[in-house]
Write a protein that holds these residues in place. Sequence first.
Motif, mmCIF file in Angstrom:
data_model
loop_
_atom_site.group_PDB
_atom_site.id
_atom_site.type_symbol
_atom_site.label_atom_id
_atom_site.label_comp_id
_atom_site.label_asym_id
_atom_site.label_seq_id
_atom_site.Cartn_x
_atom_site.Cartn_y
_atom_site.Cartn_z
ATOM 1 N N PHE A 123 59.741 25.209 74.522
ATOM 2 C CA PHE A 123 60.524 26.040 73.592
ATOM 3 C C PHE A 123 60.909 25.235 72.358
ATOM 4 N N HIS A 124 61.415 24.037 72.559
ATOM 5 C CA HIS A 124 61.722 23.202 71.399
ATOM 6 C C HIS A 124 60.454 22.940 70.574
ATOM 7 N N ASP A 125 59.403 22.493 71.241
ATOM 8 C CA ASP A 125 58.209 22.082 70.506
ATOM 9 C C ASP A 125 57.536 23.240 69.764
ATOM 10 N N VAL A 126 57.441 24.385 70.419
ATOM 11 C CA VAL A 126 56.700 25.485 69.795
ATOM 12 C C VAL A 126 57.601 26.363 68.929
ATOM 13 N N GLY A 128 60.572 25.621 67.846
ATOM 14 C CA GLY A 128 61.233 24.781 66.848
ATOM 15 C C GLY A 128 60.302 24.279 65.767
ATOM 16 N N HIS A 129 59.140 23.772 66.159
ATOM 17 C CA HIS A 129 58.285 23.075 65.188
ATOM 18 C C HIS A 129 57.163 23.909 64.582
ATOM 19 N N VAL A 130 56.587 24.812 65.361
ATOM 20 C CA VAL A 130 55.325 25.409 64.922
ATOM 21 C C VAL A 130 55.453 26.428 63.775
ATOM 22 N N VAL A 169 62.375 16.653 59.576
ATOM 23 C CA VAL A 169 61.650 17.516 60.520
ATOM 24 C C VAL A 169 62.534 18.005 61.665
ATOM 25 N N GLU A 170 63.400 17.147 62.185
ATOM 26 C CA GLU A 170 64.231 17.556 63.325
ATOM 27 C C GLU A 170 65.573 18.183 62.927
ATOM 28 N N PHE A 171 66.265 17.595 61.944
ATOM 29 C CA PHE A 171 67.630 18.060 61.667
ATOM 30 C C PHE A 171 67.880 18.386 60.194
HETATM 31 FE FE FE Z 1 61.026 17.810 68.038
#
Ligand code: FE
Length: 277
Positions: A123-126, A128-130, A169-171
């Motif tokens: 959930f975080h990776d997809v 959040g990032h994609v 990218v993260e925050f």
């Molecule tokens: Fe991340």
Amino acid sequence: MTTLAAPPHPSDWTIDQRWRDYTPADHALWDRLYARQSAQLADRAHPAFLHGLDALDLGGGGIPDFRRLSERLFTATGWQVVAVPGLVPDDVFFRHLSERRFVAGNFIRSADQIDYLEAPDVFHDVFGHVPLLADPVFADYMQAYGAGGLRSLEYGALKRLSRLYWYTVEFGLIRDGDDLKLYGAGIVSSHGESIFALDDPSPHRISFDLARVMRTPYRIDDYQALYVVVDSFEQLLRTTLDTDFGPLYQRLSGETDLPIAELQPGDTVVTMGTQER
Ligand code: FE
Ligand code: PHE
């Protein structure tokens, strides 16, 4: 460098997502997280993120199948999503990014960890990032970051470069007219921090400055005490592409780290925090 016992795939650490092995409960958990977070982000996340969520059909029902997701993403910006078992070595991670592949964990959190996670899950990776990888400018930034990451290893400057990832990218926060919006994956995938990062009086919020970011450590066990605001993804891409990081690493190696929770003389302050949390 983060290492696991034995790489599942000797050359690039990718594995099969094994999409068919997800249980109905796994898919239901994704749907629940998706519904809750997409509602909360509607007026908080940057429009490019919301557009990506929509265009990639991430709420189409259950955990996305990376193969189908990659087809849509590849059409948009030439990126793909590949599965890995967890954290991979830094050089492997950077190599994937520099070749426009985003590595995502294939496992999902357990239902009792809905709000707190020790390691990033699908959930975080997809989620959040994609979505932002469907934005052409942000997509180029992530590729450039990967190339820059490989270079940073040669300079022994991974710590400096990681801070750039963390605070963007993260925050990262971004201006949208007179408003601030969310774009960092660690924020948009967090139910609590997606409120805190914009609304809470405690954290400082300052304008993006590359050298400043590289001198600033970060917190991994609580909401951030400091958020960094970019004007646009173009600013982020241009500043990082146009700067030769070699001399910058050189210069910074002689300078001390800055305290996370203190504003500095050269900062452009967007909101001064109380630092009460
Ligand atoms: Fe991340
Ligand atoms: N310009 C950076 C370098 O010289 C590379 C880089 C680009 C790093 C974009 C991060 C983001 O290493």
